[in-house]
Design a protein around this motif. Structure first.
Motif, short mmCIF file in Angstrom:
data_model
loop_
_atom_site.label_atom_id
_atom_site.label_comp_id
_atom_site.label_asym_id
_atom_site.label_seq_id
_atom_site.Cartn_x
_atom_site.Cartn_y
_atom_site.Cartn_z
N CYS A 1 1.11 -0.98 0.01
CA CYS A 1 -0.03 0.31 0.03
C CYS A 1 0.54 1.25 0.14
O CYS A 1 2.20 1.11 0.13
CB CYS A 1 -0.74 0.12 1.33
SG CYS A 1 -0.06 0.13 2.61
N LEU A 2 0.65 2.46 -0.42
CA LEU A 2 0.94 3.43 -0.22
C LEU A 2 1.45 3.49 0.69
O LEU A 2 3.05 4.67 0.76
CB LEU A 2 0.26 4.75 -0.78
CG LEU A 2 -0.74 4.65 -1.93
CD1 LEU A 2 -1.89 6.09 -2.11
CD2 LEU A 2 0.55 5.48 -2.73
N THR A 3 1.18 3.44 2.40
CA THR A 3 1.61 3.61 3.31
C THR A 3 3.48 2.93 2.65
O THR A 3 4.86 3.44 4.12
CB THR A 3 0.97 2.72 4.81
OG1 THR A 3 0.02 3.33 4.51
CG2 THR A 3 1.65 3.70 6.14
N ASP A 4 3.68 2.21 2.68
CA ASP A 4 5.08 1.51 2.15
C ASP A 4 5.90 2.56 1.58
O ASP A 4 7.03 1.52 1.88
CB ASP A 4 4.31 -0.22 2.31
CG ASP A 4 4.19 -1.28 2.87
OD1 ASP A 4 4.56 -0.62 3.16
OD2 ASP A 4 3.25 -2.24 1.84
N LEU A 5 5.58 3.25 1.42
CA LEU A 5 7.01 4.20 0.60
C LEU A 5 7.69 4.70 1.22
O LEU A 5 9.23 4.74 0.93
CB LEU A 5 6.08 5.20 -0.13
CG LEU A 5 5.37 4.63 -1.77
CD1 LEU A 5 4.55 6.08 -2.54
CD2 LEU A 5 5.97 3.88 -2.26
N LEU A 6 7.73 4.94 2.43
CA LEU A 6 8.56 5.76 3.21
C LEU A 6 9.42 5.00 3.61
O LEU A 6 10.19 4.99 3.55
CB LEU A 6 7.59 6.38 4.75
CG LEU A 6 8.36 7.51 5.69
CD1 LEU A 6 8.95 8.01 4.32
CD2 LEU A 6 7.60 7.50 7.09
N ALA A 7 8.83 3.34 3.70
CA ALA A 7 9.64 2.82 4.26
C ALA A 7 10.94 2.38 3.97
O ALA A 7 12.01 1.90 3.62
CB ALA A 7 8.94 1.38 5.71
N THR A 8 10.17 1.81 2.25
CA THR A 8 10.90 1.18 1.18
C THR A 8 11.82 2.37 0.63
O THR A 8 12.70 2.87 0.69
CB THR A 8 10.01 1.81 0.46
OG1 THR A 8 8.79 0.59 0.51
CG2 THR A 8 11.02 0.72 -1.62
N CYS A 9 11.47 3.94 0.60
CA CYS A 9 12.34 4.77 0.51
C CYS A 9 13.57 5.13 1.73
O CYS A 9 14.74 5.47 1.11
CB CYS A 9 11.78 6.37 0.36
SG CYS A 9 10.57 6.06 -1.05
N ALA A 10 13.42 4.77 2.77
CA ALA A 10 14.57 4.45 3.70
C ALA A 10 15.12 3.91 3.29
O ALA A 10 16.34 3.55 3.45
CB ALA A 10 13.96 5.00 4.89
N ALA A 11 14.60 2.32 2.63
CA ALA A 11 15.20 1.65 2.94
C ALA A 11 17.05 1.87 1.83
O ALA A 11 17.81 1.43 1.84
CB ALA A 11 15.10 0.33 2.00
N ILE A 12 16.05 2.45 0.56
CA ILE A 12 17.04 2.98 -1.20
C ILE A 12 18.02 3.47 -0.49
O ILE A 12 18.92 3.33 -0.93
CB ILE A 12 16.15 2.77 -1.41
CG1 ILE A 12 14.98 2.12 -2.40
CG2 ILE A 12 16.52 3.91 -2.77
CD1 ILE A 12 13.79 2.61 -3.11
N VAL A 13 17.67 4.49 0.20
CA VAL A 13 18.79 5.22 0.57
C VAL A 13 19.23 5.22 2.14
O VAL A 13 20.93 6.00 2.32
CB VAL A 13 18.26 6.83 0.97
CG1 VAL A 13 17.95 6.92 -0.55
CG2 VAL A 13 17.31 7.41 1.92
N GLY A 14 19.75 4.14 2.66
CA GLY A 14 20.37 3.88 4.05
C GLY A 14 19.42 4.64 4.90
O GLY A 14 21.01 4.43 5.83
N ALA A 15 18.41 4.72 5.77
CA ALA A 15 17.96 6.02 6.19
C ALA A 15 17.38 4.53 7.70
O ALA A 15 16.70 3.89 7.20
CB ALA A 15 17.32 7.13 5.39
#
Length: 155
Positions: free
Chosen positions: A10-24
């Motif tokens: 779901c859209l909620t997953d974008l925050l954790a996904t973006c954080a994982a992509i940038v290593g945050a």
């Protein structure tokens, strides 16, 4: 290319996904319902990335999806589609709906009478998420508002 993934996201997953992509690393109290779908995108997931997905309709109805199952805690659509909340059509319907989306993606056959154990399990999971203030691992959080899982029928 040409791959598919059966995980519900779901859209909620974008925050954790973006954080994982940038290593945050996200703070413990942030993104309490966000799960990184990066393993799904990379094709490295070894199972579902989330236990279940919670949905909330425009009129306050809750639903939860896990695997092929979707449980709706209300007799109607919860929004603009039929049967609309408070409509004559919705008044005689069961108070919950259960669908096997693998066999019935159009949600035409309510299986609530046939699978009380699945209703109990999914309702319990949703109640736990509300009690913990989150659907992801982490410390218990307070919900921003009072949560009523079963909305009152419209008159």
């Amino acid at each position: 290319m040409g791959s598919t993934c059966d995980d519900t996201i779901c859209l909620t997953d974008l925050l954790a996904t973006c954080a994982a992509i940038v290593g945050a690393k996200l703070p413990a109290e942030a993104a309490e319902d966000s799960v990184s779908i990066l393993p799904d995108l990379l094709g490295t997931a070894v199972g579902p990335v989330r236990q279940a997905t919670v949905h909330h309709s425009i009129d306050g109805s809750f639903a939860i999806r896990q695997g092929p199952w979707k449980l709706i805690l209300g007799p109607d659509s919860g929004g603009w589609s039929a049967p609309k909340p408070g409509s004559d059509e919705a008044k005689g319907l069961p108070p919950v709906q259960l669908y096997d989306l693998a066999r019935d993606p159009g949600e035409r056959r309510n299986l609530q009478a046939e699978h009380p154990g699945i209703i109990e399990r999914l309702t319990g999971l949703l109640e736990r998420y509300v009690a913990e203030g989150r659907s992801t691992p982490g410390k218990r959080l307070k919900n921003d508002v009072d949560v009523n899982l079963r909305r009152r029928p419209s008159s």
